[in-house]
Design an enzyme around this catalytic site. Structure first.
Site, mmCIF file in Angstrom:
data_model
loop_
_atom_site.group_PDB
_atom_site.id
_atom_site.type_symbol
_atom_site.label_atom_id
_atom_site.label_comp_id
_atom_site.label_asym_id
_atom_site.label_seq_id
_atom_site.Cartn_x
_atom_site.Cartn_y
_atom_site.Cartn_z
ATOM 1 N N LYS A 1 0.836 -1.212 0.000
ATOM 2 C CA LYS A 1 0.000 0.000 0.000
ATOM 3 C C LYS A 1 0.865 1.253 0.000
ATOM 4 O O LYS A 1 0.607 2.202 -0.740
ATOM 5 C CB LYS A 1 -0.906 -0.010 1.237
ATOM 6 N N ASN A 2 1.895 1.251 0.825
ATOM 7 C CA ASN A 2 2.693 2.475 0.962
ATOM 8 C C ASN A 2 3.599 2.747 -0.241
ATOM 9 O O ASN A 2 4.215 3.800 -0.326
ATOM 10 C CB ASN A 2 3.515 2.445 2.262
ATOM 11 N N CYS B 1 -4.692 8.874 9.446
ATOM 12 C CA CYS B 1 -4.708 8.161 10.718
ATOM 13 C C CYS B 1 -4.475 9.117 11.880
ATOM 14 O O CYS B 1 -3.621 9.994 11.803
ATOM 15 C CB CYS B 1 -3.598 7.129 10.747
ATOM 16 N N ARG C 1 0.947 15.084 12.762
ATOM 17 C CA ARG C 1 1.799 14.699 11.629
ATOM 18 C C ARG C 1 1.960 15.913 10.738
ATOM 19 O O ARG C 1 1.219 16.087 9.782
ATOM 20 C CB ARG C 1 1.175 13.512 10.879
ATOM 21 N N ASP D 1 5.010 0.852 11.941
ATOM 22 C CA ASP D 1 3.734 0.250 11.554
ATOM 23 C C ASP D 1 3.544 -1.154 12.142
ATOM 24 O O ASP D 1 2.447 -1.713 12.056
ATOM 25 C CB ASP D 1 3.602 0.205 10.019
ATOM 26 N N ARG E 1 -8.577 0.278 5.391
ATOM 27 C CA ARG E 1 -7.735 1.243 4.659
ATOM 28 C C ARG E 1 -6.442 0.583 4.169
ATOM 29 O O ARG E 1 -5.870 1.023 3.177
ATOM 30 C CB ARG E 1 -7.377 2.424 5.560
HETATM 31 C C1 UD1 Z 1 4.705 6.848 5.998
HETATM 32 C C2 UD1 Z 1 3.783 5.646 5.913
HETATM 33 C C3 UD1 Z 1 3.327 5.232 7.302
HETATM 34 C C4 UD1 Z 1 4.523 5.005 8.207
HETATM 35 C C5 UD1 Z 1 5.459 6.210 8.186
HETATM 36 C C6 UD1 Z 1 6.755 5.960 8.947
HETATM 37 C C7 UD1 Z 1 2.747 5.977 3.755
HETATM 38 C C8 UD1 Z 1 1.517 6.290 3.003
HETATM 39 N N1 UD1 Z 1 2.639 6.006 5.085
HETATM 40 O O1 UD1 Z 1 3.951 7.920 6.546
HETATM 41 O O2 UD1 Z 1 2.566 4.031 7.177
HETATM 42 O O3 UD1 Z 1 4.066 4.807 9.531
HETATM 43 O O4 UD1 Z 1 5.828 6.531 6.831
HETATM 44 O O5 UD1 Z 1 7.406 4.826 8.477
HETATM 45 O O6 UD1 Z 1 3.774 5.664 3.196
HETATM 46 N N2 UD1 Z 1 7.174 14.711 9.959
HETATM 47 C C9 UD1 Z 1 7.409 16.041 10.197
HETATM 48 N N3 UD1 Z 1 7.263 16.923 9.163
HETATM 49 C C10 UD1 Z 1 6.891 16.516 7.910
HETATM 50 C C11 UD1 Z 1 6.677 15.152 7.679
HETATM 51 C C12 UD1 Z 1 6.818 14.265 8.718
HETATM 52 O O7 UD1 Z 1 7.737 16.438 11.323
HETATM 53 O O8 UD1 Z 1 6.772 17.366 7.021
HETATM 54 C C13 UD1 Z 1 7.334 13.732 11.060
HETATM 55 C C14 UD1 Z 1 6.062 12.984 11.406
HETATM 56 O O9 UD1 Z 1 5.257 13.737 12.273
HETATM 57 C C15 UD1 Z 1 6.600 11.741 12.050
HETATM 58 C C16 UD1 Z 1 7.900 11.493 11.285
HETATM 59 O O10 UD1 Z 1 8.189 12.711 10.624
HETATM 60 O O11 UD1 Z 1 6.903 11.978 13.398
HETATM 61 C C17 UD1 Z 1 7.829 10.394 10.253
HETATM 62 O O12 UD1 Z 1 6.765 10.638 9.383
HETATM 63 P P1 UD1 Z 1 6.828 10.258 7.836
HETATM 64 O O13 UD1 Z 1 8.009 9.393 7.618
HETATM 65 O O14 UD1 Z 1 6.701 11.498 7.042
HETATM 66 O O15 UD1 Z 1 5.519 9.405 7.695
HETATM 67 P P2 UD1 Z 1 4.516 9.397 6.461
HETATM 68 O O16 UD1 Z 1 5.258 9.577 5.202
HETATM 69 O O17 UD1 Z 1 3.360 10.281 6.755
#
Ligand code: UD1
Length: 417
Positions: free
Chosen positions: A22-23, A116, A121, A304, A396
């Site tokens: 999915k990701n 979620c 985030r 995850d 989802r």
């Molecule tokens: C993706 C995955 C999710 C997984 C996560 C971490 C998808 C669709 N989802 O989510 O299943 O749990 O990676 O492996 O691929 N952050 C910031 N600023 C930003 C972006 C992120 O501070 O602009 C922080 C987030 O709050 C979090 C950390 O970075 O604490 C990691 O998040 P991120 O790796 O971005 O997760 P996603 O890409 O949303």
């Protein structure tokens, strides 16, 4: 919304095949909006997040067609530059269409993302990166307007290795003028998969899967056919299902290398994990040993799988310390596991889990995709019957989970509201 009714106590046995990741699919589908020829994506899981991103694409004017488990996208007719708010609020990854839309038409608007409920985030790294690529960004009234008549290559240092920001910037930089270097990039396998898809379209990317990614902008992209990698989180969920039920499951269609973090922890807990060609056989007898777990960016233990692993530790022998370092608050499953008799105390970013000889069936609610999976796993091990509510969260990210678990011998059925 529906629920799953599970009667616990059966050892799961047999073979199960995992879906495409999915990701991986979500950012690939978002990237299919980049101008150029159509995309044919194979091994797409039929999960609700995929349906949502497809709705986003079609609402923007793309033609999307399912062909078995493949999805064909022709973005040639995309005219709109505004992603519908309701869809973006439903799923955070829908926000990833901003960059491709910007690269396509020099302007794009999108509302702030939902998804979620696992702590705050933010999207600051996405915004900072897009601005560095030359976008003029205005935020206000719950949405973002980005303008960039021309995107130009740049050097971006991510304060933390965000998966989404790495993907979003890599995609947006493909058509920028000059070279973009993304430093402190995330290294997840899904990023490598996205880079492979983009390369198939003619993008020039090196270093995906390492801390430094280099994107040399090209003037045009073409058509591509790509097969998505297996879902390592779904695979990890079945590995833990074998461990928690005291059974033996052959998890097929996986890349064992992608599951090193989970495999190491399960082995440390006394679970047998045999690696084969494209498959993992997981076998457990008796209670697992308690092990400490800390979530980390890849190749560390994946956030995850934190909730599913906590379900396992709830029935382990001994006390385990589970520390969440990726997300600020991702312990909503704790109260639900406690309803099933788990002994868990949260202290800041850690949870102290005192293993119990068994759990008891209860009525609980999923709060996010992986919390839902953790509760199903706990229910498989619990004495008596459990009902896991708010199962739309599970839908989802998991396709036909109840059918797969049923085929392995679980007593599980879906109850529609
Ligand atoms: C993706 C995955 C999710 C997984 C996560 C971490 C998808 C669709 N989802 O989510 O299943 O749990 O990676 O492996 O691929 N952050 C910031 N600023 C930003 C972006 C992120 O501070 O602009 C922080 C987030 O709050 C979090 C950390 O970075 O604490 C990691 O998040 P991120 O790796 O971005 O997760 P996603 O890409 O949303």
């Amino acid at each position: 919304m529906g629920s799953m009714v599970v009667r616990g106590g059966r050892a799961l046995e047999g073979r199960v095949a995992v879906e495409g990741a999915k990701n991986s699919v979500l950012p690939i589908l978002a990237a299919s909006l980049l101008p150029g020829g159509p995309s044919l994506i194979h091994n797409v899981p039929a999960v609700n997040d995929v349906f949502t991103v497809i709705e986003v694409l079609t609402s923007l004017g793309a033609r999307v067609e399912w062909r078995g488990t493949a999805v064909a996208v022709d973005a040639g007719g995309v005219g709109s530059r505004q992603a519908p708010e309701a869809l973006v609020r439903r799923m955070r990854a829908a926000f990833w269409v901003l960059g491709p839309l910007l690269a396509r038409s020099g302007q794009a608007a999108i509302s702030l993302p939902g998804g979620c409920a696992i702590g705050s985030r933010p999207i600051d790294l996405h915004v900072k990166g897009l601005a560095a690529l030359g976008a003029d960004i205005e935020c206000g009234h719950g949405s973002i307007l980005a303008r960039a008549p021309r995107l130009r290559g740049t050097r971006v240092y991510l304060d933390l290795p965000s998966v989404g920001a790495t993907e979003h910037l890599m995609v947006t930089a493909t058509l920028a003028e000059g070279t973009t270097i993304i430093e402190n990039a995330a290294e997840e396998p899904e990023i490598v998969d996205l880079a492979a898809y983009l390369a198939a379209r003619g993008a020039r990317i090196s270093g995906a899967g390492t801390r430094v990614i280099r994107v040399e902008g090209v003037t045009e992209l073409g058509a591509a056919e790509h097969t998505v990698i297996p879902d390592r989180i779904e695979a990890g969920t079945f590995m833990i299902a074998a461990a928690i039920s005291g059974g033996e499951i052959e998890v097929a269609g996986v890349i064992p290398e992608h599951l090193k973090g989970a495999t190491a922890k399960l082995r440390e807990a006394g679970v047998t994990v045999e690696e084969g060609e494209g498959q993992l056989t997981v076998r457990a007898t008796g209670r697992p040993r308690a092990v400490d777990v800390k979530t980390l960016p890849y190749p560390g233990f994946p956030t995850d799988l934190q909730a599913p692993m906590m379900a396992l530790m709830a029935v382990a022998e001994g006390t385990s310390l589970i520390t969440e370092t990726v997300f600020e608050s991702r312990f909503a499953h704790v109260d639900e596991l406690k309803r099933m008799g788990a002994d868990i105390v949260i202290e800041g970013r850690s949870a102290l889990v005192r293993g119990r000889p068994g759990l008891t069936g209860a009525s609980v609610r999923a709060t996010d995709i992986r919390a839902g999976a953790a509760l199903i796993l706990a229910a498989l091990a619990a004495e008596g019957s459990s009902e896991v509510g708010a199962i739309h969260h599970l839908d989802r990210g998991y396709a036909g989970l109840e059918h797969k678990l049923h085929s392995l011998g679980a007593d599980i059925r879906r109850r529609e509201d």
